[in-house]
Design a protein around this motif. Structure first.
Motif, short mmCIF file in Angstrom:
data_model
loop_
_atom_site.label_atom_id
_atom_site.label_comp_id
_atom_site.label_asym_id
_atom_site.label_seq_id
_atom_site.Cartn_x
_atom_site.Cartn_y
_atom_site.Cartn_z
N LYS A 140 0.81 -1.21 0.00
CA LYS A 140 0.00 0.00 0.00
C LYS A 140 0.85 1.26 0.00
N THR A 172 -3.02 5.44 -6.80
CA THR A 172 -3.47 6.78 -6.39
C THR A 172 -4.99 6.85 -6.35
N SER A 177 -6.27 4.84 -3.36
CA SER A 177 -6.01 5.53 -2.10
C SER A 177 -6.98 6.69 -1.90
N TYR A 178 -7.24 7.43 -2.97
CA TYR A 178 -8.17 8.56 -2.89
C TYR A 178 -9.59 8.08 -2.59
N LYS A 199 -10.56 5.58 -0.96
CA LYS A 199 -10.71 5.08 0.41
C LYS A 199 -10.47 6.16 1.46
N ASN A 200 -10.06 7.36 1.04
CA ASN A 200 -9.70 8.42 1.98
C ASN A 200 -10.86 9.42 2.08
N ASP A 201 -11.82 9.10 2.94
CA ASP A 201 -13.00 9.98 3.09
C ASP A 201 -12.60 11.35 3.61
N ARG A 202 -11.61 11.40 4.49
CA ARG A 202 -11.20 12.68 5.07
C ARG A 202 -10.66 13.61 3.99
N LEU A 203 -9.81 13.08 3.10
CA LEU A 203 -9.27 13.91 2.02
C LEU A 203 -10.37 14.35 1.08
N GLN A 204 -11.31 13.47 0.78
CA GLN A 204 -12.42 13.85 -0.11
C GLN A 204 -13.25 14.97 0.49
#
Length: 475
Positions: free
Chosen positions: A394, A450, A453-454, A456-461
């Motif tokens: 990962k 990439t 990863s994006y 799965k990244n709810d915080r970044l979204q």
């Protein structure tokens, strides 16, 4: 006067020729012993002739299927003997590079014949004793013959005879579905033979990623090749001039049988016991420095088992040269070993399969995949089948890569370079690839990490969503 050589090379195949050439150019005194012909299995019975025959088959296939591009021709007339002449001509051209005269011009003393160790410092050939500070055993391998009842009586072909055929058999059974069996089976089918491939496992090419091997099998079957999986030949007999091969409850009736059932190391008659060299089932036993049980006697190539590829034999020869002629500090590194099967579509691999990666790293594995049907150049060439599959951790560390599709054997090298220098998958994603080329599949597959990863990244979204909402509010 007895001459002592810095290195006595036993075997004039890929490993032996690399070692002899490199050693001589370093001004070492080198003896090269070969039983038959310089060039070994690769030149005379393996890589070179098989790829030449594969190309002939590809030409026939492309002529036959030209209508999909709006190009119509009559059914091609295939003169098999002329195709074999092409194969032999290619061998002849390359043989000049591997000639006795070339090696003698480099300063190598070349000896032909069968020889044996009389002790750990002496190799005897034709009554002459070759004394050496170091020795390299590079005698290669030969086809393994399976214990099929009646096989020897009815006759068969191996890679050592098939490229000398003057007439194409109308029907051919290929026993063994590894790379050689699949390559030659497809080539003979494209040159007009009725081909059956018999695989003992539940898939062809069992060392490959199953879904990649399945793409090749689908193409073989689409071209009319019969593939029998989970099958073994038990018996063969000749009836009315035809060879009847009994495979389970089926009978495969053919003109010829081609064996592709593995390799056996050439260790007999070398006097290895007199030299004190240990031998196992896979061949001569060596350590990480490619030393045998006798430190000044080395092994390389097929005779030591392991990866039985020409490019690996050449690499091992380079390791031996450093250790035998200088300080014995170099260890063979098999971390990044690529290979390819030259069927159509081609299949290439380096590193771990998905199953191997998950066994080793558990949940810390990411699968990055992109299909050739989504690569514009592949579509332009009507080659939009197959895929690239990269296996990473990962954090982007590349664990393996599997490509099945057009020119897969060429495309894999970008991943090989990255793995060799321990680059992460972002290195492949970030460089600019020419459009439209097949190599775009590497960048597109690499980009999947990439994207995953994006996703799965709810915080970044959420952060990005709020950011763009804020920007829009300023207008």
């Amino acid at each position: 006067m007895t001459v002592e050589y810095d290195l006595v090379v036993i075997g004039g195949g890929s490993a032996g020729l690399v070692a002899a050439s490199a050693g001589a150019q370093l001004n070492a005194r080198i003896a090269l012993v070969e039983k038959h012909l310089l060039g070994g299995d690769c030149l005379h019975y393996g890589c070179v002739p098989s790829k030449s025959l594969i190309h002939a088959g590809q030409v026939a296939h492309h002529v036959r299927t030209g209508s999909k591009f709006g190009i119509y021709t009559s059914t091609p007339t295939i003169k098999f003997e002329e195709a074999i002449n092409h194969v032999q001509n290619v061998i002849g051209v390359i043989q000049e590079h591997d000639s006795t005269e070339r090696f003698e011009a480099l300063g190598v003393d070349v000896f032909y014949g069968s020889g044996r160790f009389t002790d750990s410092r002496t190799f005897e050939i034709n009554g002459q004793q070759l004394k050496g500070r170091n020795f390299l055993i590079a005698t290669g391998s030969r086809p393994a013959i399976p214990p099929i009842e009646g096989l020897k009586e009815t006759g068969f072909l191996t890679n050592e005879q098939v490229f000398s055929l003057k007439e194409r058999p109308d029907s051919l059974a290929v026993v063994g579905a590894g790379p050689i069996g699949c390559e030659l089976g497809q080539s003979f089918a494209r040159l007009g033979a009725d081909v059956t491939i018999i695989a003992s496992r539940d898939q062809i090419m069992p060392k490959e990623e199953p879904e990649a091997a399945a793409v090749v099998q689908k193409q073989l079957e689409a071209e009319g090749i019969r593939v029998l999986t989970k099958s073994r030949a038990q018996k063969v007999e000749v009836i009315d001039g035809k060879k009847h091969l009994y495979v389970g409850d089926q009978v495969v009736i053919v003109d010829e049988i081609l064996l592709s059932t593995g390799r056996v190391p050439n260790v007999e008659s070398l006097g290895l016991e007199a030299a004190g060299v240990d031998v196992g089932k896979a061949g001569v036993k060596v350590n990480e420095k490619l030393q045998t049980s006798v430190q000044h006697i080395y092994g390389a190539g097929d005779v030591i088992g392991g990866y039985q590829f020409t490019h690996v034999a050449g690499y091992e020869a380079a390791v031996v040269i450093q250790n035998a002629l200088f300080l014995a500090t170099k260890k063979a590194d098999y971390r990044v070993i690529p290979w390819a099967t030259f069927t159509e579509p081609e299949l290439s691999r380096v590193g771990l399969t998905e199953t191997q990666a998950r066994e080793r790293y558990g949940d810390d594995v990411a699968i990055l995949k992109h299909d050739f049907k989504d690569v514009d150049r592949a579509l332009a060439e009507a080659a939009g089948h197959g895929f690239a599959k990269f296996i990473t951790r990962k954090n982007g560390e590349i664990l393996g890569a599997h490509i099945v599709g057009p020119h897969a054997g060429e495309l894999i090298h970008e991943v090989v370079l990255a793995m060799s220098y321990k680059m992460k998958i972002d290195a492949i994603k970030s460089i600019i690839h020419v459009y439209p080329t097949l190599s775009e599949i590497n960048a597109k597959a690499a980009l999947q990490l990439t994207k995953q990863s994006y996703a799965k990244n709810d915080r970044l979204q959420n952060i990005l969503r709020r950011f763009f909402n804020w920007r829009r509010s300023l207008v």
